[in-house]
Scaffold this motif. Structure first.
Motif, short mmCIF file in Angstrom:
data_model
loop_
_atom_site.label_atom_id
_atom_site.label_comp_id
_atom_site.label_asym_id
_atom_site.label_seq_id
_atom_site.Cartn_x
_atom_site.Cartn_y
_atom_site.Cartn_z
N SER A 197 6.96 9.64 8.89
CA SER A 197 8.23 9.32 9.80
C SER A 197 9.14 8.34 9.08
CB SER A 197 7.73 9.10 11.05
OG SER A 197 7.15 7.99 11.20
N TYR A 198 8.67 7.19 8.63
CA TYR A 198 9.42 6.24 8.07
C TYR A 198 10.18 6.75 6.77
CZ TYR A 198 11.45 1.75 6.73
OH TYR A 198 12.40 0.74 6.32
N ILE A 199 9.15 7.10 6.01
CA ILE A 199 9.86 7.90 4.71
C ILE A 199 10.94 8.85 4.86
CG2 ILE A 199 9.08 9.19 2.80
CD1 ILE A 199 6.23 8.11 3.12
N ALA A 200 10.73 9.76 5.99
CA ALA A 200 11.69 10.75 6.49
C ALA A 200 13.01 10.43 6.59
CB ALA A 200 11.16 11.91 7.33
N GLU A 201 13.01 9.13 7.46
CA GLU A 201 14.03 8.57 7.99
C GLU A 201 14.86 7.45 7.17
OE1 GLU A 201 13.12 6.89 11.84
OE2 GLU A 201 12.25 8.90 12.50
N ASN A 202 13.97 7.03 5.93
CA ASN A 202 14.57 5.98 5.25
C ASN A 202 14.04 6.39 3.69
OD1 ASN A 202 15.05 3.79 7.50
ND2 ASN A 202 13.22 4.66 7.90
N ALA A 203 14.44 7.30 3.09
CA ALA A 203 14.06 7.76 1.86
C ALA A 203 14.85 6.57 0.71
CB ALA A 203 14.36 9.19 1.59
N ASP A 204 15.91 6.22 1.09
CA ASP A 204 16.65 5.34 0.34
C ASP A 204 15.86 4.19 0.39
OD1 ASP A 204 17.24 5.07 3.23
OD2 ASP A 204 19.17 4.20 2.80
N VAL A 205 15.14 3.75 1.45
CA VAL A 205 14.63 2.28 1.35
C VAL A 205 13.38 2.24 0.35
CG1 VAL A 205 13.42 0.56 2.90
CG2 VAL A 205 15.75 1.57 3.59
N ILE A 206 12.67 3.52 0.83
CA ILE A 206 11.60 3.81 -0.12
C ILE A 206 11.63 3.83 -1.51
CG2 ILE A 206 9.79 5.42 -0.57
CD1 ILE A 206 9.28 4.07 2.04
N ASP A 207 12.99 4.44 -1.80
CA ASP A 207 13.31 4.37 -3.31
C ASP A 207 13.78 2.87 -3.79
OD1 ASP A 207 12.96 7.05 -3.47
OD2 ASP A 207 14.84 7.54 -3.03
N ALA A 208 14.39 2.37 -3.13
CA ALA A 208 14.65 0.95 -3.54
C ALA A 208 13.54 -0.05 -3.44
CB ALA A 208 15.82 0.44 -2.10
N PHE A 209 12.44 0.16 -2.61
CA PHE A 209 11.26 -0.61 -2.95
C PHE A 209 10.51 -0.12 -3.94
CE2 PHE A 209 6.57 -1.08 -1.90
CZ PHE A 209 6.60 -2.29 -1.92
N ILE A 210 10.14 1.02 -4.21
CA ILE A 210 9.65 1.40 -5.50
C ILE A 210 10.72 0.81 -6.86
CG2 ILE A 210 9.12 3.45 -7.10
CD1 ILE A 210 9.08 5.07 -4.53
N ALA A 211 11.82 0.78 -6.84
CA ALA A 211 12.57 0.14 -7.85
C ALA A 211 12.15 -1.38 -8.08
CB ALA A 211 13.98 0.36 -7.65
N GLY A 212 12.05 -1.98 -6.77
CA GLY A 212 11.93 -3.43 -6.88
C GLY A 212 10.26 -3.86 -7.36
N VAL A 213 9.53 -2.82 -6.78
CA VAL A 213 8.02 -3.01 -7.44
C VAL A 213 7.95 -2.80 -8.87
CG1 VAL A 213 5.50 -2.17 -7.35
CG2 VAL A 213 7.02 -2.33 -5.14
N SER A 214 8.59 -1.77 -9.45
CA SER A 214 8.50 -1.36 -10.71
C SER A 214 9.30 -2.78 -11.54
CB SER A 214 9.37 -0.07 -11.18
OG SER A 214 8.46 0.96 -10.38
N ALA A 215 10.54 -3.19 -11.19
CA ALA A 215 11.10 -4.22 -11.78
C ALA A 215 10.05 -5.51 -12.07
CB ALA A 215 12.31 -4.33 -11.33
N GLY A 216 9.54 -5.81 -10.71
CA GLY A 216 8.62 -6.97 -10.82
C GLY A 216 7.29 -6.85 -11.79
N GLY A 217 6.99 -5.50 -11.56
CA GLY A 217 5.88 -5.24 -12.79
C GLY A 217 6.18 -5.38 -14.07
N ASP A 218 7.28 -4.95 -14.44
CA ASP A 218 7.66 -5.12 -15.93
C ASP A 218 8.08 -6.49 -16.19
OD1 ASP A 218 7.87 -2.22 -16.32
OD2 ASP A 218 10.14 -2.18 -15.69
N TYR A 219 8.49 -7.32 -15.17
CA TYR A 219 8.68 -8.68 -15.51
C TYR A 219 7.65 -9.41 -15.66
CZ TYR A 219 10.91 -13.38 -15.11
OH TYR A 219 11.40 -14.54 -15.27
N VAL A 220 6.61 -9.18 -14.95
CA VAL A 220 5.12 -9.75 -15.25
C VAL A 220 4.55 -9.41 -16.28
CG1 VAL A 220 2.71 -10.13 -14.33
CG2 VAL A 220 4.77 -10.07 -12.81
N ALA A 221 4.73 -8.15 -16.82
CA ALA A 221 4.24 -7.75 -18.09
C ALA A 221 4.75 -8.50 -19.31
CB ALA A 221 4.43 -6.36 -18.30
#
Length: 351
Positions: free
Chosen positions: A263-287
């Motif tokens: 339900s949260y994904i369906a109503e907030n797909a843009d937030v989910i996409d933003a979270f994924i982008a943040g996680v990926s950026a953080g992972g790249d920075y740590v690497a």
């Protein structure tokens, strides 16, 4: 219409011209030479000044979306907190609060109840939840294992004086895991099976990660399954590795994952996409900056600097690794945790 930077500059020129006229007039009254200032150029474009706009039309800053993210105590939560501290979520318009928990299974009810909008767990927990009718999906990868036991972030450890010398000696002994019938137990069984060792009679004991090393050293359990930074703590206490469950189950296996409710994904797909982008950026920075992350672990995880230097930093972030989901699902069926692996589109968010 909002006044542009150019119109403000023109208004300033008009003001400067007017001040010059006043000054010249004052100079004339005092008997000094007067100068006539030509204001034609400054006023040609400003004879009809733009009306002042109401304050209510001023642009507002973009509102941040608040997220509470439950995560797994240890390296997973440390990664997420470091990513938040570095501003990678803020760059995506997210105000993220990290709430560490003992294990991924504990985060499932938090998402169901709306306490967390997104949470860290592992593939086993999410597949189990889905099989029990809970509408949750994996949205992003978290931590990955490696293909080398020496660089993995998880080990089964025993005290230095233990009579357990190899994987074949674990059967029939007690092994601490953070959650029963979950990713630790599954990967221990799978890695032992891949090593040709028996595993049917292991006595798995549920225990929080911070308690495991002391429990092994005082003889409460025979062995412990730990992740970083508890793995580094155990090694610093002289404990010995017996097997690397993640690396022994599959090469570069996705372990940690983030999930949310359907339900949260369906109503907030843009937030989910933003979270994924943040996680990926953080992972790249740590690497790219592992030593900076190690230094941050001193504060985030309360580690001794010498222990932080020993931590194996796993890959983290990116899209959900469907191949790992399928492999773990197959092992779950083999070990009786699932009747069948659900279709990937039912358990993985696919933008």
């Amino acid at each position: 219409m909002r006044r542009t930077g150019r119109s403000r500059w023109r208004a300033a020129l008009v003001l400067m011209a007017a001040l010059a006229l006043i000054v010249s007039a004052c100079d004339g009254e005092e008997g000094t030479d007067t100068t006539v200032v030509d204001t034609t150029e400054a006023t040609e474009e400003t004879t009809a000044p733009e009306p002042t706009e109401p304050a209510t039309t001023a642009p507002e800053e973009e509102e941040m979306v608040s997220l509470v993210v439950g995560d797994i105590l240890g390296t997973p939560a440390a990664f997420a907190q470091f990513t938040a501290d570095q501003g990678f979520f803020t760059e995506q318009g997210l105000d993220v609060t990290i709430e560490p928990n003992p294990g991924g299974a504990a985060n499932i009810p938090g998402v169901e109840a709306g306490e967390f909008q997104i949470a860290g767990s592992n593939i086993v927990s999410v597949l189990l939840a889905r099989s029990q009718g809970l509408e949750v999906k994996l949205v992003s990868a978290g931590t990955f294992g490696t293909d080398d036991p020496d660089t993995d972030f998880s080990l089964v450890l025993v005290p230095a004086d233990s009579d357990i010398q190899g994987p074949e000696d674990l059967n029939g002994r007690s092994v601490a895991v953070n959650t029963l019938a979950n990713i630790a137990e599954l990967t221990i069984r799978a890695s032992l099976e891949n090593a040709g060792a028996e595993h049917e009679d292991i006595d798995f004991v549920e225990m929080g990660f911070p308690d495991m090393v002391p429990a092994a050293l005082n003889g409460t359990v025979d062995a412990v399954h730990v992740i970083e930074p508890f793995m580094a703590i155990g090694l610093s206490e002289g404990m010995r590795p017996i097997i690397a469950p993640y690396a022994g189950t599959g090469d570069n296996l996705a372990i940690g994952s983030y999930f949310s409710s359907d339900s949260y994904i369906a109503e907030n797909a843009d937030v989910i996409d933003a979270f994924i982008a943040g996680v990926s950026a953080g992972g790249d920075y740590v690497a790219d900056n592992p030593e900076e992350f190690r230094q941050a672990l001193v504060d985030i995880a309360g580690l001794d600097p010498a222990v932080a230097e020993m931590v194996n930093i796993p890959p983290w972030g990116g899209p959900v690794d469907i191949e790992s989901v399928q492999l773990i699902g197959d092992y779950m069926v083999q070990f009786g945790l699932l009747d069948e692996v659900p279709p990937m589109e039912d358990v993985v968010y696919m933008p």
